[in-house]
Design a protein around this motif. Structure first.
Motif, PDB file in Angstrom:
ATOM      1  N   PRO A   1     -43.015  88.048  18.610  1.00 59.49           N
ATOM      2  CA  PRO A   1     -42.287  87.825  19.873  1.00 59.49           C
ATOM      3  C   PRO A   1     -43.043  86.951  20.856  1.00 59.49           C
ATOM      4  O   PRO A   1     -42.430  86.173  21.596  1.00 59.49           O
ATOM      5  CB  PRO A   1     -42.098  89.255  20.410  1.00 59.49           C
ATOM      6  CG  PRO A   1     -42.127  90.120  19.193  1.00 59.49           C
ATOM      7  CD  PRO A   1     -43.105  89.471  18.269  1.00 59.49           C
TER       8      PRO A   1
ATOM      9  N   LYS B   1     -42.427  83.394  19.821  1.00 64.17           N
ATOM     10  CA  LYS B   1     -41.040  82.993  20.031  1.00 64.17           C
ATOM     11  C   LYS B   1     -40.737  82.715  21.500  1.00 64.17           C
ATOM     12  O   LYS B   1     -39.999  81.783  21.825  1.00 64.17           O
ATOM     13  CB  LYS B   1     -40.103  84.082  19.513  1.00 64.17           C
ATOM     14  CG  LYS B   1     -40.061  84.199  18.000  1.00 64.17           C
ATOM     15  CD  LYS B   1     -39.069  85.281  17.591  1.00 64.17           C
ATOM     16  CE  LYS B   1     -38.983  85.423  16.073  1.00 64.17           C
ATOM     17  NZ  LYS B   1     -38.030  86.493  15.683  1.00 64.17           N
ATOM     18  N   HIS B   2     -41.312  83.517  22.383  1.00 61.56           N
ATOM     19  CA  HIS B   2     -40.940  83.420  23.793  1.00 61.56           C
ATOM     20  C   HIS B   2     -41.904  82.588  24.632  1.00 61.56           C
ATOM     21  O   HIS B   2     -41.652  82.359  25.812  1.00 61.56           O
ATOM     22  CB  HIS B   2     -40.832  84.822  24.401  1.00 61.56           C
ATOM     23  CG  HIS B   2     -39.777  85.665  23.752  1.00 61.56           C
ATOM     24  ND1 HIS B   2     -40.082  86.765  22.970  1.00 61.56           N
ATOM     25  CD2 HIS B   2     -38.420  85.563  23.731  1.00 61.56           C
ATOM     26  CE1 HIS B   2     -38.962  87.322  22.527  1.00 61.56           C
ATOM     27  NE2 HIS B   2     -37.933  86.602  22.973  1.00 61.56           N
ATOM     28  N   CYS B   3     -43.026  82.158  24.060  1.00 63.36           N
ATOM     29  CA  CYS B   3     -43.961  81.346  24.849  1.00 63.36           C
ATOM     30  C   CYS B   3     -43.355  79.969  25.095  1.00 63.36           C
ATOM     31  O   CYS B   3     -42.564  79.459  24.292  1.00 63.36           O
ATOM     32  CB  CYS B   3     -45.309  81.226  24.156  1.00 63.36           C
ATOM     33  SG  CYS B   3     -45.292  80.277  22.629  1.00 63.36           S
ATOM     34  N   ARG B   4     -43.726  79.386  26.187  1.00 58.25           N
ATOM     35  CA  ARG B   4     -43.166  78.095  26.577  1.00 58.25           C
ATOM     36  C   ARG B   4     -43.780  76.947  25.779  1.00 58.25           C
ATOM     37  O   ARG B   4     -43.103  75.979  25.443  1.00 58.25           O
ATOM     38  CB  ARG B   4     -43.412  77.890  28.075  1.00 58.25           C
ATOM     39  CG  ARG B   4     -42.905  76.563  28.632  1.00 58.25           C
ATOM     40  CD  ARG B   4     -42.923  76.589  30.141  1.00 58.25           C
ATOM     41  NE  ARG B   4     -42.779  75.270  30.710  1.00 58.25           N
ATOM     42  CZ  ARG B   4     -43.791  74.510  31.086  1.00 58.25           C
ATOM     43  NH1 ARG B   4     -45.025  74.949  30.931  1.00 58.25           N
ATOM     44  NH2 ARG B   4     -43.598  73.321  31.606  1.00 58.25           N
TER      45      ARG B   4
END
Length: 528
Positions: A309, A312-315
Motif C-alpha cells: 500500500p 501504491k499510494h506514494c506520490r
C-alpha cells in the motif's frame, strides 16, 4: 516476482535521488551523494553492504595519482571493456550536477586498482576530448558499441541550463532539452563527432538505452519542450569500418510512453522494465519483458509484483538496477520518519530462486532512471532516480570499517567547516576547491595570536604561492584580524628598508684675516 522491504537502512539520508552505483567484482559502490563529502569519507565513494535486510556504508579510497572527482548527481555512466568478452573493465562517467548545481561536461574513467579485505582503492582519470565535445548536461545516457573489432561510446539526450544569452531573472536556472544529436566518442584518439539524424526530432532525457553489439535501443524518455513521453522505440546502428563511422536510426513499432523506468537483465536475451511514470500525475505500476534476439526486439507485458500500500499510494518513487534481475526501489519517507530526507527501500527480485545464479552478462544496460529535476518545477520534483548496475547479494566484508554518519562530528562548528572570521564564506554544501592542493576540504592555516586559532587560507586572500611558502617555512602567521596587533611578528616578515641619507662633508671654517689698522684699534681698546 518477489518484493522484500529493507527493514533497517543505516545512514539512509545519504541515499538521495540522483546518485549512481558502480559494480566492481560483485561489490556495489555508492557515488554521487547530495552535498560535499565529509572527512569520514573524503572520496564520496562508499561500499554498500546489504546483509540480512540491513544496509551499511563503508568508505572507499582513491590512489594518489587520481584526479579530483566531485560528487555528481544524474550523470551518464557505463562500463568500458577492451572487447565485449573481456573480464577487466572500467566505468565511464560523464556530466551530472555538482553540489553547487553546476553542470559538468567532464569525462572520468574510474577503475579498481587494489582490493583487500579492509580497503578497496580506485583510480580516477579525467579524459580530454577534441572535436564536437558534448555540452554539460544531466539525465542522459552513454553506451559502448562493438563493431568490426573496434569499440566506441555513444552519448545521447539529457538536459542543460538555458544559454546565458537567453536567460532572464525570473528563469535564470531553468533547464531545456539538449539537441537530439548523437555523439560518437573515440577514447583511443580522444575525438568526438556529433551526428544529426532526421528520425530524432525532439530532445529526450531520463530514457532507457540498451546496447548490444553494434546496436542501441532507446526507449521512452521525457521531452520538456512538448511535455510528452515519447512512445517511439529508436534503433541506432553504428558501423565502424576502416573509414568514417556510419550511424543510422530506425523508428520501430511497439514502444512505451514512459519516463524514469528501470531495466534489469534476467537472462542473456531477456530484460525486465520496472517503474517510471505514465504522466506527470500517474506512476507506472506495470512491468514489461524485453526480448532481444537476432537483431530484433520484442516488448510485452509481464506479471507485476504485489505492490505494498505504501508504494501504491506514494506520490513519487525511485529505484535502480542491482544486476541479475534485482531492482532496488525507494519511496519518500520524510513524513513518516524522524530522520529528515530518509526513505523506505525495497528489493524487487524479478527471477526465481532457481534461476538466480551466476551468469555471463555481455549486454550493457544504461538507463537514466531519474525523473524531472527539482529545478524544473514539475510535480515529480523528488523522483530523480538511481542509475547503476550492482549485485543484490550480501557481501562478506564485515571486517571493513562501516561509515556511521551519527559518529561524525558536526563539521559546521568544528574542523574544516568553521566560521573562521566575520567575512568567512566557506560552506560545506557549496564549497569547491580553490587551490590546486585542495581535494575535498578547504586549506587552513594557524594564526599564532594568543592560544592560536585556524583560519581558511581562501578567506585570508592568500595566494597559492604564499600558502606554499607558509607551509614550508618555519615562521609565524597572523590572520587579517590580528596582523595589526602583531606587526613585529607578522608572517611573512616585512623587511623595512631604511633609506640612509648620505652624510654631508664637514665644511672647513674660513680663518678671518684682520687688517693692521683693525688690529691696532682692537689693542688700543683692550688696554684703555
Amino acid at each position: 516476482m518477489s518484493l522484500q522491504m529493507v527493514s533497517t537502512v543505516s545512514n539512509s539520508s545519504l541515499l538521495q535521488p540522483g546518485f549512481s552505483l558502480l559494480n566492481f567484482d560483485g561489490h556495489v559502490f555508492f557515488f554521487g551523494q547530495k552535498g560535499w563529502p565529509k572527512r569520514s569519507c573524503p572520496t564520496g565513494v562508499f561500499l554498500l553492504d546489504i546483509n540480512q535486510s540491513e544496509l551499511k556504508m563503508k568508505p572507499a579510497f582513491f590512489s594518489k595519482d587520481s584526479c579530483y572527482l566531485p560528487p555528481l548527481r544524474y550523470p551518464a555512466l557505463c562500463t568500458l571493456r577492451s572487447d565485449a568478452k573481456a573480464d577487466e573493465f572500467q566505468y565511464i562517467i560523464h556530466g551530472g550536477k555538482t553540489p553547487n548545481n553546476d553542470l559538468s561536461d567532464k569525462i572520468y574513467f574510474m577503475s579498481l586498482v587494489s582490493k583487500t579485505s579492509k580497503k578497496m582503492t580506485f583510480q580516477c582519470i579525467e579524459k580530454d576530448l577534441g572535436g564536437d565535445v558534448p555540452e554539460a548536461r544531466y539525465g542522459h545516457t552513454i553506451n559502448v558499441v562493438h563493431s568490426r573489432g573496434k569499440s566506441m561510446s555513444v552519448l545521447f539526450g539529457g538536459r542543460s541550463y538555458t544559454p546565458l544569452a537567453q536567460r532572464t531573472t525570473e528563469k535564470w536556472n531553468s533547464v531545456v532539452d539538449c539537441l537530439p544529436s548523437v555523439f560518437l566518442i573515440d577514447f583511443e584518439f580522444g575525438c568526438c563527432t556529433s551526428y544529426i539524424l532526421p528520425e530524432l526530432q525532439d530532445g529526450l532525457s531520463f530514457h532507457v538505452s540498451i546496447a548490444r553489439d553494434d546496436t542501441i535501443y532507446i526507449l521512452g524518455g521525457h521531452s520538456l519542450q512538448n511535455n510528452t513521453r515519447s512512445p517511439n522505440l529508436y534503433k541506432l546502428k553504428i558501423d565502424l569500418p576502416l573509414g568514417s563511422p556510419a550511424v543510422t536510426c530506425t523508428i520501430l513499432p511497439g514502444g512505451l510512453s514512459v519516463s524514469s523506468a528501470i531495466v534489469t537483465q534476467i537472462s542473456d536475451t531477456e530484460f525486465v522494465l520496472v517503474g517510471g511514470y505514465h504522466s506527470d500525475t500517474q506512476k507506472r505500476l506495470v512491468c514489461n519483458t524485453i526480448v532481444l534476439e537476432d537483431s530484433k526486439i520484442e516488448i510485452f507485458e509481464s506479471v507485476s509484483p504485489e505492490w505494498t500500500p505504501d508504494i501504491k499510494h506514494c506520490r513519487t518513487w525511485f529505484g535502480c538496477d542491482m544486476g541479475k534481475g534485482t531492482v532496488l526501489l525507494g519511496i519518500p519517507g520524510a513524513n513518516k520518519q524522524l530522520i529528515p530526507d530518509a526513505n523506505y527501500f525495497y528489493i524487487l527480485r524479478c527471477k526465481g530462486a532457481v534461476e538466480d545464479k551466476e551468469e555471463e552478462l555481455i549486454t550493457q544496460i544504461c538507463s537514466q532512471t531519474s525523473s524531472e529535476d527539482p529545478g524544473d518545477s514539475t510535480p515529480f520534483e523528488d523522483s530523480e532516480e538511481f542509475c547503476f548496475s550492482a549485485e543484490a547479494n550480501s557481501f562478506d566484508i564485515d571486517d571493513a570499517d562501516t561509515y556511521n554518519e551519527d559518529d561524525e562530528e558536526d563539521e559546521s562548528e568544528t574542523g574544516y567547516w568553521i566560521t573562521c572570521c566575520a567575512s568567512c564564506n566557506i560552506d560545506i554544501n557549496t564549497w569547491v576547491p580553490f587551490y590546486s592542493t585542495e581535494l575535498n576540504k578547504p586549506a587552513m592555516i594557524l594564526c599564532s595570536s594568543g592560544a592560536g586559532h585556524w583560519v581558511h587560507a581562501q578567506c585570508m586572500d592568500l595566494s597559492e604561492t604564499m600558502l606554499l611558502h607558509l607551509s614550508e617555512a618555519n615562521v609565524k602567521y597572523f590572520c587579517n584580524k590580528h596582523v595589526d596587533l602583531n606587526k613585529g611578528q607578522q608572517t611573512p616578515p616585512k623587511v623595512v628598508c631604511l633609506k640612509k641619507q648620505p652624510m654631508k662633508p664637514l665644511r672647513k671654517k674660513k680663518s678671518m684675516k684682520l687688517s693692521t689698522s683693525t688690529k691696532k684699534s682692537f689693542l688700543r681698546r683692550l688696554f684703555e
